[in-house]
Design an enzyme around this catalytic site. Structure first.
Site, PDB file in Angstrom:
ATOM      1  N   ASP A  91       4.744  -1.132   9.725  1.00  0.00           N
ATOM      2  CA  ASP A  91       4.795  -0.404   8.461  1.00  0.00           C
ATOM      3  C   ASP A  91       4.064  -1.230   7.405  1.00  0.00           C
ATOM      4  OD1 ASP A  91       5.738   1.821   6.790  1.00  0.00           O
ATOM      5  OD2 ASP A  91       6.944   0.301   5.779  1.00  0.00           O
ATOM      6  N   GLU A 145       4.040   4.024 -10.060  1.00  0.00           N
ATOM      7  CA  GLU A 145       4.713   4.940  -9.129  1.00  0.00           C
ATOM      8  C   GLU A 145       4.994   4.255  -7.794  1.00  0.00           C
ATOM      9  OE1 GLU A 145       2.047   5.553 -10.843  1.00  0.00           O
ATOM     10  OE2 GLU A 145       2.330   7.411 -12.002  1.00  0.00           O
ATOM     11  N   HIS A 189      11.803   1.063  -0.163  1.00  0.00           N
ATOM     12  CA  HIS A 189      10.990   0.847   1.024  1.00  0.00           C
ATOM     13  C   HIS A 189      10.633  -0.629   1.139  1.00  0.00           C
ATOM     14  CE1 HIS A 189       9.770   5.142   1.989  1.00  0.00           C
ATOM     15  NE2 HIS A 189      10.476   5.243   0.879  1.00  0.00           N
ATOM     16  N   GLU A 214       3.203  -1.496   2.946  1.00  0.00           N
ATOM     17  CA  GLU A 214       3.369  -1.027   1.571  1.00  0.00           C
ATOM     18  C   GLU A 214       2.042  -1.262   0.866  1.00  0.00           C
ATOM     19  OE1 GLU A 214       5.873   0.671   0.790  1.00  0.00           O
ATOM     20  OE2 GLU A 214       7.257   0.096   2.404  1.00  0.00           O
ATOM     21  N   ASP A 267      11.694  -1.361   7.234  1.00  0.00           N
ATOM     22  CA  ASP A 267      11.353  -0.019   7.716  1.00  0.00           C
ATOM     23  C   ASP A 267      10.840  -0.052   9.153  1.00  0.00           C
ATOM     24  OD1 ASP A 267      12.149   0.964   5.322  1.00  0.00           O
ATOM     25  OD2 ASP A 267      10.211   1.764   4.701  1.00  0.00           O
TER      26      ASP A 267
END
Length: 235
Positions: free
Chosen positions: A7, A52, A154, A9, A159
């Site tokens: 995963d 965001e 997250h 980010e 994750d």
């Protein structure tokens, strides 16, 4: 079979707009067993993280300021995932960012993830198994009884560990029981992790049905068939 559950980010949602990877988390499985090997790194993206995105993963520009550039971690990252099957939820998103980062590396012969790995998209798999239902990671955790109550934001490593459990449940069952726990992250802040039981633990005791229980079971199946039902146990 070596699989890497992965995963990332990022600073935003589209690498075509110059957005970059800021965190990578990987968990290794061999023959469907978690090996305990992980790869986890934060990356300085050389640009600002959109507000965001910060609200999703909580990783700030200040926190990333002293982290290594992708070019500094690329060799170790490629070495960790090379030759494996990557298991990713919504793979086009992560692969798009990885390909973008690889192409930015001057003199690097790897320009696409497909040159070093194969990819399995668990979102695509979940949509085939559960058509018409919600298939994000939180929904799948609820469906398969996986505790993700500590997942307030997250995080790439957390994750990927949760996705490993989801993937194993979707494809035939888990090979490791996990319990939620806490550990201290790079920033000194308490980070929610998954604590797994040792791989070399003693085998679980197998309890077999008694003759009387088997007889009652068969009687129940006879009743199902008599009432016009279908007995999956006898197929």
């Amino acid at each position: 079979m070596r699989q890497i559950v992965l995963d990332t980010e990022t600073t935003g949602i589209d690498p075509k707009q110059g957005h970059r990877i800021i965190e990578i988390g990987c968990v290794e499985m061999i023959n469907r067993k978690l090996t305990g090997r992980t790869y986890h790194v934060y990356v300085n993206p050389e640009r600002l993280v959109e507000q965001e995105a910060i609200e999703v993963h909580g990783i700030t520009n200040e926190y990333l300021a002293d982290k290594p550039l992708f070019s500094h971690i690329a060799k170790d990252f490629i070495e960790f995932i090379k030759g494996a099957e990557l298991v990713i939820h919504n793979a086009p998103f992560d692969i798009g960012f990885m390909d973008h980062e690889f192409r930015r590396l001057l003199g690097n012969h790897i320009k696409e993830t497909s040159q070093i790995c194969t990819v399995l998209d668990t979102l695509d798999l979940a949509r085939k198994i559960h058509p018409g239902q919600k298939n994000n990671l939180d929904a799948l955790c609820k469906r398969y009884g996986i505790d993700n109550s500590h997942r307030e934001k997250h995080g790439a490593l957390l994750d990927s560990e949760i996705l490993a459990d989801v993937y194993l449940m979707m494809t035939g069952g888990q090979t490791d029981l996990n319990l939620s726990g806490k550990s201290s992250g790079d920033s000194g802040v308490q980070v929610e992790m998954i604590r797994r039981l040792p791989i070399d633990r003693k085998p679980l005791k197998v309890v077999k049905a008694t003759a009387d229980e088997l007889e009652q079971h068969e009687s129940r199946l006879d009743l199902v068939v008599k009432e016009g039902g279908v007995s999956l146990w006898r197929q």
